[in-house]
Scaffold this motif. Structure first.
Motif, mmCIF file in Angstrom:
data_model
loop_
_atom_site.group_PDB
_atom_site.id
_atom_site.type_symbol
_atom_site.label_atom_id
_atom_site.label_comp_id
_atom_site.label_asym_id
_atom_site.label_seq_id
_atom_site.Cartn_x
_atom_site.Cartn_y
_atom_site.Cartn_z
ATOM 1 N N SER A 1 0.740 -1.181 0.094
ATOM 2 C CA SER A 1 0.091 -0.003 -0.040
ATOM 3 C C SER A 1 0.933 1.237 -0.100
ATOM 4 C CB SER A 1 -1.039 -0.076 1.114
ATOM 5 O OG SER A 1 -1.896 -1.066 1.284
ATOM 6 N N VAL A 2 1.961 1.218 0.644
ATOM 7 C CA VAL A 2 2.784 2.489 0.700
ATOM 8 C C VAL A 2 4.082 2.378 -0.326
ATOM 9 C CG1 VAL A 2 2.278 2.798 3.121
ATOM 10 C CG2 VAL A 2 4.103 1.354 2.778
ATOM 11 N N ALA A 3 4.100 1.192 -1.142
ATOM 12 C CA ALA A 3 4.991 1.168 -2.129
ATOM 13 C C ALA A 3 6.450 1.243 -1.588
ATOM 14 C CB ALA A 3 4.843 2.385 -3.203
ATOM 15 N N LEU A 4 6.459 0.281 -0.456
ATOM 16 C CA LEU A 4 8.007 0.340 0.050
ATOM 17 C C LEU A 4 8.137 -1.115 0.530
ATOM 18 C CD1 LEU A 4 10.244 2.180 1.188
ATOM 19 C CD2 LEU A 4 9.181 1.920 3.444
ATOM 20 N N ASN A 5 9.148 -1.694 -0.096
ATOM 21 C CA ASN A 5 9.840 -3.045 0.402
ATOM 22 C C ASN A 5 9.583 -3.436 1.912
ATOM 23 O OD1 ASN A 5 12.121 -4.828 1.783
ATOM 24 N ND2 ASN A 5 12.502 -5.036 -0.327
ATOM 25 N N LYS A 6 8.929 -4.728 2.205
ATOM 26 C CA LYS A 6 8.559 -5.096 3.584
ATOM 27 C C LYS A 6 9.651 -4.916 4.648
ATOM 28 C CE LYS A 6 8.442 -9.259 5.326
ATOM 29 N NZ LYS A 6 8.174 -10.679 5.511
ATOM 30 N N ASN A 7 10.739 -5.278 4.219
ATOM 31 C CA ASN A 7 11.960 -5.088 5.286
ATOM 32 C C ASN A 7 12.330 -3.552 5.493
ATOM 33 O OD1 ASN A 7 12.169 -7.840 5.323
ATOM 34 N ND2 ASN A 7 13.582 -8.002 3.732
#
Length: 161
Positions: free
Chosen positions: A81-87
């Motif tokens: 949703s925020v367009a950022l890698n999970k880690n």
């Protein structure tokens, strides 16, 4: 929140708030000792930089969590949703909030539970559901672990003050 005049990157040291709290509570020597210990251990460690986009992603994730506290998205759903890698999201959250995403969610749920106990006549079961717990016993356990009292006892205290 964050203005557009912020520099491109930020350096966050998670221990800063702990040291500040020690200093503000009159434990200056303890804070100084802790700070010196950190400096010795991490002088060779590189600081972590977060871009404005990464900070904005954390703010957006926090907003999504608050808006959906009854049914919080998974970390993977948040990261998409925020367009950022999970880690990267998890690391950025730890750096900016001083806690993991899960710890943040639990703290937010407990804050909302306190507010509902004080300002509503909802049953404990309804409050547990409203703040995202599927079982009342799990809510009771976490609540009592956090506050040292049952929800009913805290409600009485809050409403009498």
């Amino acid at each position: 929140m964050y203005s557009s005049s912020l520099p491109e990157s930020y350096i966050f040291y998670p221990a800063f708030f702990f040291i500040l709290s020690l200093a503000l509570t009159g434990q200056g020597l303890t804070a100084a000792s802790y700070l010196l210990d950190l400096m010795q251990r991490y002088t060779s460690a590189s600081p972590v930089y977060l871009s404005e986009d990464e900070i904005a992603a954390v703010l957006q994730a926090k907003r999504l969590i608050k808006e959906n506290i009854g049914s919080v998205p998974t970390i993977l759903e948040l990261s998409k949703s925020v367009a950022l890698n999970k880690n990267k999201l998890q690391k950025a959250f730890q750096l900016t909030e001083g806690k993991s995403i899960g710890e943040y969610i639990r703290a937010l749920r407990m804050e909302l539970a306190l507010e509902l106990l004080e300002k509503s006549d909802m049953s404990t079961g309804d409050i547990a559901k409203a703040v995202g717990y599927h079982g009342v016993s799990n809510f009771y356990h976490i609540f009592q672990q956090r506050f040292g009292e049952t929800p009913q006892a805290v409600r009485v205290l809050l409403q009498n003050n």
